[in-house]
Write a protein that holds these residues in place. Structure first.
Motif, PDB file in Angstrom:
ATOM      1  N   HIS A   1      12.724 -33.043  22.489  1.00 21.10           N
ATOM      2  CA  HIS A   1      12.474 -34.131  23.426  1.00 21.10           C
ATOM      3  C   HIS A   1      11.226 -34.907  23.015  1.00 21.10           C
ATOM      4  CE1 HIS A   1      14.841 -31.886  26.804  1.00 21.10           C
ATOM      5  NE2 HIS A   1      15.630 -32.470  25.928  1.00 21.10           N
ATOM      6  N   GLY A   2      10.233 -34.191  22.505  1.00 22.73           N
ATOM      7  CA  GLY A   2       9.037 -34.874  22.020  1.00 22.73           C
ATOM      8  C   GLY A   2       9.350 -35.818  20.875  1.00 22.73           C
ATOM      9  N   ARG A   3      10.228 -35.390  19.974  1.00 20.06           N
ATOM     10  CA  ARG A   3      10.608 -36.251  18.848  1.00 20.06           C
ATOM     11  C   ARG A   3      11.378 -37.472  19.334  1.00 20.06           C
ATOM     12  NH1 ARG A   3      11.559 -31.269  16.162  1.00 20.06           N
ATOM     13  NH2 ARG A   3      13.792 -31.426  16.613  1.00 20.06           N
ATOM     14  N   GLN A   4      12.185 -37.295  20.387  1.00 17.89           N
ATOM     15  CA  GLN A   4      12.846 -38.461  20.964  1.00 17.89           C
ATOM     16  C   GLN A   4      11.820 -39.506  21.376  1.00 17.89           C
ATOM     17  OE1 GLN A   4      15.128 -36.972  24.278  1.00 17.89           O
ATOM     18  NE2 GLN A   4      17.048 -37.036  23.117  1.00 17.89           N
ATOM     19  N   LEU A   5      10.746 -39.037  21.993  1.00 11.31           N
ATOM     20  CA  LEU A   5       9.734 -39.956  22.491  1.00 11.31           C
ATOM     21  C   LEU A   5       8.949 -40.598  21.353  1.00 11.31           C
ATOM     22  CD1 LEU A   5       8.389 -37.887  25.533  1.00 11.31           C
ATOM     23  CD2 LEU A   5      10.099 -39.699  25.546  1.00 11.31           C
ATOM     24  N   THR A   6       8.483 -39.794  20.414  1.00 12.11           N
ATOM     25  CA  THR A   6       7.700 -40.364  19.326  1.00 12.11           C
ATOM     26  C   THR A   6       8.548 -41.293  18.460  1.00 12.11           C
ATOM     27  OG1 THR A   6       8.099 -38.383  17.962  1.00 12.11           O
ATOM     28  CG2 THR A   6       6.073 -38.448  19.258  1.00 12.11           C
ATOM     29  N   GLY A   7       9.858 -41.069  18.450  1.00 15.46           N
ATOM     30  CA  GLY A   7      10.747 -41.966  17.715  1.00 15.46           C
ATOM     31  C   GLY A   7      10.854 -43.342  18.335  1.00 15.46           C
ATOM     32  N   LEU A   8      10.343 -43.471  19.556  1.00 13.39           N
ATOM     33  CA  LEU A   8      10.388 -44.758  20.253  1.00 13.39           C
ATOM     34  C   LEU A   8       9.094 -45.549  20.092  1.00 13.39           C
ATOM     35  CD1 LEU A   8      12.045 -43.489  23.555  1.00 13.39           C
ATOM     36  CD2 LEU A   8      13.159 -44.808  21.740  1.00 13.39           C
ATOM     37  N   ALA A   9       8.135 -45.000  19.343  1.00 11.36           N
ATOM     38  CA  ALA A   9       6.881 -45.717  19.114  1.00 11.36           C
ATOM     39  C   ALA A   9       7.193 -47.103  18.549  1.00 11.36           C
ATOM     40  CB  ALA A   9       6.004 -44.934  18.149  1.00 11.36           C
ATOM     41  N   GLY A  10       6.557 -48.098  19.099  1.00 15.60           N
ATOM     42  CA  GLY A  10       6.855 -49.470  18.722  1.00 15.60           C
ATOM     43  C   GLY A  10       7.713 -50.170  19.757  1.00 15.60           C
ATOM     44  N   ARG A  11       8.540 -49.394  20.478  1.00 18.24           N
ATOM     45  CA  ARG A  11       9.346 -49.961  21.563  1.00 18.24           C
ATOM     46  C   ARG A  11       8.755 -49.604  22.928  1.00 18.24           C
ATOM     47  NH1 ARG A  11      15.305 -48.246  21.278  1.00 18.24           N
ATOM     48  NH2 ARG A  11      15.420 -49.889  22.852  1.00 18.24           N
ATOM     49  N   VAL A  12       7.844 -48.639  22.922  1.00 20.45           N
ATOM     50  CA  VAL A  12       7.197 -48.189  24.154  1.00 20.45           C
ATOM     51  C   VAL A  12       5.692 -48.299  23.961  1.00 20.45           C
ATOM     52  CG1 VAL A  12       6.793 -46.219  25.663  1.00 20.45           C
ATOM     53  CG2 VAL A  12       9.087 -46.613  24.743  1.00 20.45           C
TER      54      VAL A  12
ATOM     55  N   GLY B   1      19.360 -46.768  26.503  1.00 20.23           N
ATOM     56  CA  GLY B   1      18.988 -46.997  27.895  1.00 20.23           C
ATOM     57  C   GLY B   1      17.710 -47.793  28.032  1.00 20.23           C
ATOM     58  N   LEU B   2      16.829 -47.665  27.057  1.00 20.06           N
ATOM     59  CA  LEU B   2      15.569 -48.404  27.090  1.00 20.06           C
ATOM     60  C   LEU B   2      15.767 -49.906  26.900  1.00 20.06           C
ATOM     61  CD1 LEU B   2      12.851 -46.385  25.172  1.00 20.06           C
ATOM     62  CD2 LEU B   2      12.641 -47.379  27.441  1.00 20.06           C
ATOM     63  N   GLY B   3      16.866 -50.293  26.292  1.00 19.23           N
ATOM     64  CA  GLY B   3      17.102 -51.710  26.070  1.00 19.23           C
ATOM     65  C   GLY B   3      16.021 -52.331  25.209  1.00 19.23           C
ATOM     66  N   ASP B   4      15.352 -53.329  25.737  1.00 19.64           N
ATOM     67  CA  ASP B   4      14.305 -54.029  24.990  1.00 19.64           C
ATOM     68  C   ASP B   4      12.992 -53.259  24.954  1.00 19.64           C
ATOM     69  OD1 ASP B   4      16.031 -56.139  24.488  1.00 19.64           O
ATOM     70  OD2 ASP B   4      15.433 -57.224  26.294  1.00 19.64           O
ATOM     71  N   GLY B   5      12.951 -52.076  25.557  1.00 19.64           N
ATOM     72  CA  GLY B   5      11.731 -51.270  25.535  1.00 19.64           C
ATOM     73  C   GLY B   5      11.031 -51.258  26.882  1.00 19.64           C
ATOM     74  N   ALA B   6       9.837 -50.692  26.895  1.00 21.26           N
ATOM     75  CA  ALA B   6       9.072 -50.587  28.133  1.00 21.26           C
ATOM     76  C   ALA B   6       7.595 -50.541  27.810  1.00 21.26           C
ATOM     77  CB  ALA B   6       9.481 -49.332  28.904  1.00 21.26           C
ATOM     78  N   ASP B   7       6.795 -50.961  28.766  1.00 21.80           N
ATOM     79  CA  ASP B   7       5.349 -50.870  28.594  1.00 21.80           C
ATOM     80  C   ASP B   7       4.865 -49.429  28.727  1.00 21.80           C
ATOM     81  OD1 ASP B   7       4.506 -53.800  28.391  1.00 21.80           O
ATOM     82  OD2 ASP B   7       5.747 -53.788  30.192  1.00 21.80           O
ATOM     83  N   VAL B   8       5.513 -48.673  29.606  1.00 22.79           N
ATOM     84  CA  VAL B   8       5.193 -47.254  29.731  1.00 22.79           C
ATOM     85  C   VAL B   8       6.477 -46.490  30.008  1.00 22.79           C
ATOM     86  CG1 VAL B   8       4.667 -47.442  32.214  1.00 22.79           C
ATOM     87  CG2 VAL B   8       3.743 -45.535  30.888  1.00 22.79           C
ATOM     88  N   LEU B   9       6.623 -45.349  29.367  1.00 27.83           N
ATOM     89  CA  LEU B   9       7.751 -44.453  29.610  1.00 27.83           C
ATOM     90  C   LEU B   9       7.204 -43.195  30.276  1.00 27.83           C
ATOM     91  CD1 LEU B   9      10.661 -43.595  27.188  1.00 27.83           C
ATOM     92  CD2 LEU B   9       9.653 -41.865  28.650  1.00 27.83           C
ATOM     93  N   VAL B  10       7.707 -42.883  31.452  1.00 29.40           N
ATOM     94  CA  VAL B  10       7.311 -41.689  32.188  1.00 29.40           C
ATOM     95  C   VAL B  10       8.433 -40.670  32.060  1.00 29.40           C
ATOM     96  CG1 VAL B  10       6.639 -40.743  34.421  1.00 29.40           C
ATOM     97  CG2 VAL B  10       5.957 -43.073  33.798  1.00 29.40           C
ATOM     98  N   ASP B  11       8.161 -39.562  31.384  1.00 28.61           N
ATOM     99  CA  ASP B  11       9.184 -38.548  31.140  1.00 28.61           C
ATOM    100  C   ASP B  11       8.884 -37.322  31.996  1.00 28.61           C
ATOM    101  OD1 ASP B  11      11.138 -36.867  30.175  1.00 28.61           O
ATOM    102  OD2 ASP B  11      10.781 -37.348  28.065  1.00 28.61           O
ATOM    103  N   ILE B  12       9.680 -37.150  33.042  1.00 30.44           N
ATOM    104  CA  ILE B  12       9.503 -36.025  33.958  1.00 30.44           C
ATOM    105  C   ILE B  12      10.222 -34.776  33.447  1.00 30.44           C
ATOM    106  CG2 ILE B  12       9.716 -35.302  36.364  1.00 30.44           C
ATOM    107  CD1 ILE B  12       8.147 -37.859  36.106  1.00 30.44           C
ATOM    108  N   VAL B  13      11.214 -34.961  32.575  1.00 31.11           N
ATOM    109  CA  VAL B  13      12.135 -33.871  32.262  1.00 31.11           C
ATOM    110  C   VAL B  13      12.119 -33.486  30.778  1.00 31.11           C
ATOM    111  CG1 VAL B  13      13.656 -34.236  34.227  1.00 31.11           C
ATOM    112  CG2 VAL B  13      13.991 -35.606  32.163  1.00 31.11           C
ATOM    113  N   ALA B  14      11.018 -33.739  30.090  1.00 34.25           N
ATOM    114  CA  ALA B  14      10.910 -33.312  28.689  1.00 34.25           C
ATOM    115  C   ALA B  14      10.546 -31.831  28.646  1.00 34.25           C
ATOM    116  CB  ALA B  14       9.849 -34.144  27.975  1.00 34.25           C
ATOM    117  N   PHE B  15      11.228 -31.062  27.780  1.00 32.17           N
ATOM    118  CA  PHE B  15      11.024 -29.611  27.798  1.00 32.17           C
ATOM    119  C   PHE B  15      10.686 -29.001  26.448  1.00 32.17           C
ATOM    120  CE2 PHE B  15      13.518 -29.985  31.758  1.00 32.17           C
ATOM    121  CZ  PHE B  15      12.667 -29.303  32.602  1.00 32.17           C
TER     122      PHE B  15
END
Length: 346
Positions: free
Chosen positions: A81-92, A63-77
């Motif tokens: 979910h934290g590992r999902q986010l840290t796994g995106l380091a470099g794309r976010v 869903g992120l596609g080419d990435g983002a400058d900032v990812l706002v996660d309202i629904v991480a629990f």
């Protein structure tokens, strides 16, 4: 010229909607991701919507596609979910993650996770600072899962600078479990007398969605690894909340103050009621981000009250607000209230 691309996960919830609005107004290009992929009626056409279920393998990365400058996660629990986010380091470039003040524990090790035990409600300092002690990370309770989420994302450091927000009692339109209904429905039902446990003096620091969205906006524009509380400029008592809602609805109700805990039938127990106050210290947000609240509790109420009445309509309150139905008590047991009032009201 935009500030960049902001990807909001959980965009159609009450906090997500407000965050999308705040980011748009600040000049971000916004992608609004949610499980339904629906569009808020107030969003302009330039908001891109994405249907995304983070529980599906690879869905968030896709869903992120080419990435983002900032990812706002309202629904991480939780930690996963934290590992999902840290796994995106470099794309976010950076992240803003909504946690909860439920992660705090008091000096005796009590937290929201023990609140239902005898003498288990935590006695925090008033106010509790953002660097106050927290529960051990784990998966045994909501508090522990949120703490595990925080540990994971903050551990990424410079690889993924993350602002963790710890809100109090979130309020505003579109909430599945709006605490204000406790007073609003009683007014709609023409009940002008209401018992309030703990002398009506309980405080559970509220935060309006627009104030929380302002923190999101500021954190997005100022990346860093930090933890900040999320609260309104005031933390009213239960009795003050009731009076403020009465003022909006044009009525005057009588509050019968119950000293101490709710009686056996939990008469006088509101969604804010507790033996100790929960008040959040906002000085870190003010110092680090220049945060200033955009709305007070009382100023926000007319919109909230109008939305509550319209959303409730003629439906059963449990159907309209399933989040409130999860409370372990019947919040509108009028028969129990009437019986107690008949016996104890002076």
């Amino acid at each position: 010229m935009t500030k960049g691309h902001a990807f909001v996960l959980g965009a159609t919830g009450q906090v997500g909607r407000a965050s999308v609005r705040a980011l748009l107004a600040d000049g971000w290009e916004v992608t609004a991701a949610s499980r339904g992929g629906v569009r808020d009626e107030g969003w302009p056409d330039e908001v891109r919507t994405v249907r995304l279920d983070r529980t599906e393998e690879g869905a968030l990365a896709a869903g992120l596609g080419d990435g983002a400058d900032v990812l706002v996660d309202i629904v991480a629990f939780d930690e996963g979910h934290g590992r999902q986010l840290t796994g995106l380091a470099g794309r976010v470039g950076s992240a803003v993650v909504v946690s909860s003040c439920a992660v705090y524990e008091d000096e005796r090790g009590r937290s929201f996770a023990t609140a239902g035990d005898p003498d288990g409600f935590p006695a925090y300092p008033v106010p509790v600072a953002a660097d106050w002690r927290t529960v051990a990370p784990g998966d045994g309770s909501y508090s522990a899962r949120k703490a595990a989420l925080e540990r994971e994302v903050l551990g990424a450091g410079d690889a993924l600078p993350t602002t963790v927000l710890r809100p109090g009692a979130i309020h505003g339109p579109y909430g599945p479990g709006p605490r204000e209904l406790w007073f609003v429905k009683r007014v709609l039902d023409a009940r002008r007398v209401r018992p309030l446990a703990y002398g009506g003096a309980s405080r559970f620091h509220p935060v309006h969605v627009d104030n929380l969205a302002e923190l999101v906006r500021l954190a997005a524009a100022n990346p860093g690894s930090r933890v900040l509380n999320g609260g309104d400029p005031e933390a009213p008592t239960v009795a003050e909340i009731g009076a403020a809602i009465d003022a909006v609805m044009g009525v005057e109700s009588e509050s019968v103050l119950v000293e101490g805990a709710p009686p056996g039938d939990l008469v006088g127990a509101t969604p804010w009621s507790a033996p100790h106050s929960v008040v959040l210290d906002m000085t870190s947000a003010e110092r680090e981000l220049g945060y200033r609240p955009v709305v007070s509790y009382a100023e926000s109420l007319p919109e909230t009250v109008a939305w509550l009445g319209a959303h409730l309509g003629d439906r059963d309150w449990r159907e309209a607000f399933p989040g409130l139905a999860k409370y372990p008590i019947d919040l509108f047991d009028y028969a129990a209230e009437d019986a107690w009032l008949a016996e104890h009201r002076g």
